[in-house]
Design a protein around this motif. Sequence first.
Motif, PDB file in Angstrom:
ATOM      1  N   LEU A   1       0.871  -1.174   0.000  1.00 52.21           N
ATOM      2  CA  LEU A   1       0.000   0.000   0.000  1.00 52.21           C
ATOM      3  C   LEU A   1       0.899   1.212   0.000  1.00 52.21           C
ATOM      4  O   LEU A   1       1.863   1.265   0.761  1.00 52.21           O
ATOM      5  CB  LEU A   1      -0.868   0.009   1.269  1.00 52.21           C
ATOM      6  CG  LEU A   1      -1.553   1.340   1.593  1.00 52.21           C
ATOM      7  CD1 LEU A   1      -2.701   1.606   0.648  1.00 52.21           C
ATOM      8  CD2 LEU A   1      -2.045   1.362   3.029  1.00 52.21           C
ATOM      9  N   PHE A   2       0.645   2.148  -0.886  1.00 50.69           N
ATOM     10  CA  PHE A   2       1.310   3.433  -0.712  1.00 50.69           C
ATOM     11  C   PHE A   2       0.346   4.581  -0.932  1.00 50.69           C
ATOM     12  O   PHE A   2      -0.624   4.455  -1.652  1.00 50.69           O
ATOM     13  CB  PHE A   2       2.612   3.553  -1.514  1.00 50.69           C
ATOM     14  CG  PHE A   2       2.494   3.472  -3.016  1.00 50.69           C
ATOM     15  CD1 PHE A   2       2.487   2.238  -3.653  1.00 50.69           C
ATOM     16  CD2 PHE A   2       2.450   4.624  -3.783  1.00 50.69           C
ATOM     17  CE1 PHE A   2       2.421   2.163  -5.040  1.00 50.69           C
ATOM     18  CE2 PHE A   2       2.390   4.555  -5.175  1.00 50.69           C
ATOM     19  CZ  PHE A   2       2.362   3.314  -5.801  1.00 50.69           C
TER      20      PHE A   2
ATOM     21  N   CYS B   1      -5.810   2.209  -7.884  1.00 51.70           N
ATOM     22  CA  CYS B   1      -5.638   3.523  -7.267  1.00 51.70           C
ATOM     23  C   CYS B   1      -6.981   4.165  -6.952  1.00 51.70           C
ATOM     24  O   CYS B   1      -7.916   4.098  -7.734  1.00 51.70           O
ATOM     25  CB  CYS B   1      -4.857   4.413  -8.231  1.00 51.70           C
ATOM     26  SG  CYS B   1      -4.832   6.138  -7.765  1.00 51.70           S
ATOM     27  N   LEU B   2      -7.063   4.753  -5.795  1.00 51.58           N
ATOM     28  CA  LEU B   2      -8.258   5.513  -5.433  1.00 51.58           C
ATOM     29  C   LEU B   2      -7.813   6.935  -5.144  1.00 51.58           C
ATOM     30  O   LEU B   2      -6.998   7.176  -4.268  1.00 51.58           O
ATOM     31  CB  LEU B   2      -8.915   4.919  -4.183  1.00 51.58           C
ATOM     32  CG  LEU B   2     -10.106   5.698  -3.640  1.00 51.58           C
ATOM     33  CD1 LEU B   2     -11.409   5.078  -4.100  1.00 51.58           C
ATOM     34  CD2 LEU B   2     -10.107   5.750  -2.142  1.00 51.58           C
TER      35      LEU B   2
ATOM     36  N   PHE C   1      -4.562   6.755  -2.879  1.00 54.45           N
ATOM     37  CA  PHE C   1      -4.298   5.512  -2.162  1.00 54.45           C
ATOM     38  C   PHE C   1      -4.027   4.460  -3.228  1.00 54.45           C
ATOM     39  O   PHE C   1      -4.869   4.242  -4.094  1.00 54.45           O
ATOM     40  CB  PHE C   1      -5.503   5.095  -1.337  1.00 54.45           C
ATOM     41  CG  PHE C   1      -5.853   6.067  -0.269  1.00 54.45           C
ATOM     42  CD1 PHE C   1      -5.270   5.968   0.990  1.00 54.45           C
ATOM     43  CD2 PHE C   1      -6.753   7.098  -0.491  1.00 54.45           C
ATOM     44  CE1 PHE C   1      -5.586   6.863   1.986  1.00 54.45           C
ATOM     45  CE2 PHE C   1      -7.072   7.998   0.506  1.00 54.45           C
ATOM     46  CZ  PHE C   1      -6.485   7.880   1.752  1.00 54.45           C
ATOM     47  N   VAL C   2      -2.878   3.854  -3.204  1.00 54.24           N
ATOM     48  CA  VAL C   2      -2.539   2.884  -4.241  1.00 54.24           C
ATOM     49  C   VAL C   2      -2.236   1.541  -3.594  1.00 54.24           C
ATOM     50  O   VAL C   2      -1.455   1.448  -2.647  1.00 54.24           O
ATOM     51  CB  VAL C   2      -1.320   3.352  -5.066  1.00 54.24           C
ATOM     52  CG1 VAL C   2      -1.119   2.440  -6.251  1.00 54.24           C
ATOM     53  CG2 VAL C   2      -1.491   4.784  -5.511  1.00 54.24           C
TER      54      VAL C   2
ATOM     55  N   ASP D   1     -11.081  -2.849  -4.332  1.00 56.51           N
ATOM     56  CA  ASP D   1     -11.837  -1.607  -4.201  1.00 56.51           C
ATOM     57  C   ASP D   1     -12.356  -1.397  -2.797  1.00 56.51           C
ATOM     58  O   ASP D   1     -12.226  -0.326  -2.223  1.00 56.51           O
ATOM     59  CB  ASP D   1     -13.035  -1.651  -5.156  1.00 56.51           C
ATOM     60  CG  ASP D   1     -12.775  -0.813  -6.378  1.00 56.51           C
ATOM     61  OD1 ASP D   1     -11.875   0.049  -6.295  1.00 56.51           O
ATOM     62  OD2 ASP D   1     -13.462  -1.006  -7.387  1.00 56.51           O
ATOM     63  N   ALA D   2     -12.938  -2.484  -2.254  1.00 59.84           N
ATOM     64  CA  ALA D   2     -13.498  -2.395  -0.907  1.00 59.84           C
ATOM     65  C   ALA D   2     -12.404  -2.058   0.096  1.00 59.84           C
ATOM     66  O   ALA D   2     -12.600  -1.228   0.993  1.00 59.84           O
ATOM     67  CB  ALA D   2     -14.172  -3.711  -0.542  1.00 59.84           C
ATOM     68  N   VAL D   3     -11.248  -2.682  -0.076  1.00 61.76           N
ATOM     69  CA  VAL D   3     -10.144  -2.434   0.849  1.00 61.76           C
ATOM     70  C   VAL D   3      -9.671  -0.979   0.737  1.00 61.76           C
ATOM     71  O   VAL D   3      -9.450  -0.303   1.730  1.00 61.76           O
ATOM     72  CB  VAL D   3      -8.978  -3.423   0.595  1.00 61.76           C
ATOM     73  CG1 VAL D   3      -7.730  -3.011   1.350  1.00 61.76           C
ATOM     74  CG2 VAL D   3      -9.383  -4.827   0.992  1.00 61.76           C
ATOM     75  N   LEU D   4      -9.565  -0.489  -0.498  1.00 65.28           N
ATOM     76  CA  LEU D   4      -9.129   0.896  -0.690  1.00 65.28           C
ATOM     77  C   LEU D   4     -10.088   1.886  -0.039  1.00 65.28           C
ATOM     78  O   LEU D   4      -9.667   2.852   0.593  1.00 65.28           O
ATOM     79  CB  LEU D   4      -9.011   1.219  -2.179  1.00 65.28           C
ATOM     80  CG  LEU D   4      -7.678   0.849  -2.819  1.00 65.28           C
ATOM     81  CD1 LEU D   4      -7.739   1.077  -4.309  1.00 65.28           C
ATOM     82  CD2 LEU D   4      -6.543   1.670  -2.222  1.00 65.28           C
ATOM     83  N   ARG D   5     -11.358   1.612  -0.210  1.00 71.98           N
ATOM     84  CA  ARG D   5     -12.350   2.514   0.382  1.00 71.98           C
ATOM     85  C   ARG D   5     -12.265   2.486   1.902  1.00 71.98           C
ATOM     86  O   ARG D   5     -12.387   3.501   2.569  1.00 71.98           O
ATOM     87  CB  ARG D   5     -13.755   2.108  -0.046  1.00 71.98           C
ATOM     88  CG  ARG D   5     -13.991   2.499  -1.458  1.00 71.98           C
ATOM     89  CD  ARG D   5     -15.287   1.953  -1.979  1.00 71.98           C
ATOM     90  NE  ARG D   5     -15.618   2.735  -3.143  1.00 71.98           N
ATOM     91  CZ  ARG D   5     -16.270   3.881  -3.085  1.00 71.98           C
ATOM     92  NH1 ARG D   5     -16.707   4.327  -1.924  1.00 71.98           N
ATOM     93  NH2 ARG D   5     -16.498   4.570  -4.175  1.00 71.98           N
TER      94      ARG D   5
END
Lengths: 194, 210
Positions: free
Chosen positions: A6-7, A123-124, A132-133, A144-148
Motif C-alpha cells: 500500500l502506498f 488507485c483511489l 491511495f494505491v 476496491d473495498a479495501v481501498l475505500r
Amino acid sequence: MGFLHLFIVNKSGGLILHRSLGPTAPKIGTNEWLRIGSTFHSLHAIAAEASPVKLPGNKNSGEWAHTNIARVTSTTFVRTCVLSFLSTILFLLPPWHFGFVSTIAGADDGIEQIEGGGVILRCLQTRTGIKFVLTAEPGTSGLDAVLREIYVLYSDCALKDPFYELEMPIRCELFTNAVDNLIDQAMSGGVMPR
Amino acid sequence: MSRSSTNILDRPLGRPGGRAEGSVVSLSAFAYIYSELVQYHQQRAASISELERRLESAGYVVGLKVLEMIAYRAKETKRETRLMSILHFVSSSVWKSLFGKAADSLERSIDHADEYMIIDYEPIASTFVSVPPDLGQLSADAYVSGIVAGVLDGAGFSARVTAHSVQVEEGEYTKQGGNSIPGIPPRKDKAVFLVKFSPEVLSRDAALER
C-alpha cells in the motif's frame, strides 16, 4: 493471491505512507518507494491529460461511484510511460502484458488500475488529490473495498489525530494498526464496504 | 403545556445522560474540535508538561460549568459532602452526562490514602489520537482530567487531577465487539485519572466520619 503493498501519495506527489502487506511483497527500500510514488503521481497526471473525456478546468467530476469517466486510453505514449515506469522500478515479473481498465468506483480522472502479468495496481484518488494505491497479485479480489476502507481509516485515524499534519508522512500508530487489521480481515473473509 | 412545544423556553432541558434528542454530539465533530484544541495549545507550549497543563486548564472551566448543569438537572437537589460520594458522582453522573456511559472503575490507591483513580477503558477524548514517540508520556486525556478537577473543585473538594495512559494487561478488559469504532482495532491503553485530594479535604472528611 494476496495483497502486496500500500502506498499513499499526497496531492503534490510526495509519498506519505508505504506499507508492505504480505510476505510476498517485494523488498523495496523507502527511497525507492518515494521515487515510485512520485513517478506514479506524474503518470497519473499524464493519463488525466490524455483522457478524451475532459471537463473545463481540468477537473473531471462525476458521481463518486458510478459515472464516468476518464477512460484511460492506451495511447502509445501512455503505454510507453507505464512500461518504462514499471520495468525500471517495479516488479520484474514477466510476461508483460498491460491492459488499462477503466472501471466504476474510484478516482475521477487519471489511472484507476494497471494490470500486469504479476501484479495489479489499483488507485483511489480522493477529492483532495490524495491517492491511495494498492498493489496485489493477480486474481486478488476486493481491492476496491479495501481501498475505500483505507480511505475511511485515513479520515478517522490520521485526520482526527491532533499530531498529524496534513500532507506530511503518516506516523499514526493507530492508522497502521488498523490497516494491518483490515488486511487480515480481507484475507480471511473479505471486507464489506460500509 | 405539551412537551413538544416549539418555544425553546418551554422545552425540557436534556435529560442527564446526554441521550435526549438533540443533546448528543457527533464523535467526529468532537474529535475535529479537540484535535484543533490540542494543536492550538501544542503550538504555544514549550514542553509536554506545559501542554498537559494548558489542556487541563482548558477543561477546568468546563468542569465548573458541568457541575452546575448536572446539579441543576438532577432530580433531587443534594449537595455531596463526603469524599466517596463526590467520587461516585464524578464517575457516574458526570461521566454519563459527558460521555454517555459511566467510568469503568473507581479505585483507591493502595500506597496513598489521599489518592483515587478513575479508570476509563475507552476514553473518548483520545479515541483517534496516536501520541508520537517523541512526546513520550503525554496523555491526550489531560483535558478530561481538567474537567474532573473543575468538578471536584467546584464542589469544594480541591484536588490535583492528572491523566495517565496505561497499558491494558492481557485479559484485563474484554468487551464484545472490541472497539466501539468499527474498523479500528481494540485499544491497548486505558486512561487513568489520578485524583490527589488536598490535605484539608481529607481532614474534613475524617472529621465528618466521627
